[in-house]
Design a protein around this motif. Sequence first.
Motif, mmCIF file in Angstrom:
data_model
loop_
_atom_site.group_PDB
_atom_site.id
_atom_site.type_symbol
_atom_site.label_atom_id
_atom_site.label_comp_id
_atom_site.label_asym_id
_atom_site.label_seq_id
_atom_site.Cartn_x
_atom_site.Cartn_y
_atom_site.Cartn_z
ATOM 1 N N PHE A 211 59.418 25.205 -11.709
ATOM 2 C CA PHE A 211 58.912 25.198 -13.283
ATOM 3 C C PHE A 211 60.044 24.192 -14.198
ATOM 4 N N THR B 181 62.242 22.762 -16.550
ATOM 5 C CA THR B 181 62.559 22.867 -17.953
ATOM 6 C C THR B 181 63.407 22.761 -18.181
ATOM 7 N N VAL C 206 55.139 23.199 -12.456
ATOM 8 C CA VAL C 206 55.066 22.981 -13.781
ATOM 9 C C VAL C 206 56.257 22.013 -14.663
ATOM 10 N N GLN D 220 53.413 27.952 -19.929
ATOM 11 C CA GLN D 220 53.859 27.499 -18.419
ATOM 12 C C GLN D 220 53.046 28.053 -17.434
ATOM 13 N N VAL E 207 63.760 27.558 -11.349
ATOM 14 C CA VAL E 207 63.795 28.070 -12.555
ATOM 15 C C VAL E 207 64.979 26.731 -13.251
ATOM 16 N N THR F 94 57.737 20.135 -18.668
ATOM 17 C CA THR F 94 57.732 20.645 -19.121
ATOM 18 C C THR F 94 57.640 19.472 -20.132
#
Length: 342
Positions: free
Chosen positions: A76, A78, A119, A223, A8, A121
């Motif tokens: 992820f 972000t 994923v 998410q 992340v 953002t």
Amino acid sequence: MQGQTFFVTGATGLLGNNLVRALLSRGATVRALARSRAKAAAQFDDIRDRRLEIVTGDMENVASFARHLEGVDALFHTAAYFRDSYKGGSHWPMLERINVIGTRDLIAAARAAGVRRMVHTSSIALLDGPPGALIDETMLRDTNNADDYYRSKILTDRAVLEALERYPDFHAVMVMPGWMWGPGDAGPTSAGQTALDFLHQRLPGVPPATMSFVDARDVAEAQIAALAKGRRGERYLAAGRCMTLAELFAVLEEETGIKAPTRPLPLPLMYAVAGVQELLARTTGKPALLSWAAVKSLQREAGRTRFNHAKSERELGLTFRPVAETVRDTVAWLRANQMEPA
């Protein structure tokens, strides 16, 4: 997700830290990217879990943390440069370096490490429509109607789509949040700062603005659902509910007992204040409390914050918690973390 490992970026941010917590609650191992180990320790001081691994690094230098992408099941992303872009002056070099080039570098490093799922953002900044329209994922914004931050997010999405064209084995999905509120806003973001200004009764009036209000925890759930159910290359809205600032201030008053401001702030006055703030920022080196870019964006986007979540509801099972719950939890976190006295 039990037993899987996820990376992340932006892990100490408002969305990132809530996503880390949601992943850990599902039994996953999380490698959390943070620019400051001390900040990460403060953000996650309540977590005593060996499955949380703090990785120190910066999106300006992806190579410095790329080795930690080895053995990761999904990424992820972000992290983004955004807060300073509304504090006066020009910030395009950093917006491009971190948001656009940094994302390209991150995807390349992830692929080299064997990561095939991501994923990203994205943002409602990519979308546009006439005032009052119900806007969906297909209504893309022209860069001519974008400020520098919005343009950087448009180009960042393009970088993700270009990677999908280049790498047939790479799977990426994009989630588009609105104005996020919630616990864990250590920055603080503009949402947390608005809450603090309300609590300190520093708000002189009500700007003529609308926004799409969403809980960061709901975006985190979107998410996770996007990773499991999202279609390759698709965008999914998680923008929340359209509200005026007056409506939001009324909820803050109800939850805190603090009287909300009611005096309308006309745009000419806000532009005048922003002009003075920009001048002070240039002469003192301190950020503008209200920048010209912020007022211009407020004016441009008013009435353009109604979003159609039908696709996300249908494909991801997206839901939103009550606004009052989000406001209550945001204020409680700010007070518990001594950003605002109880």
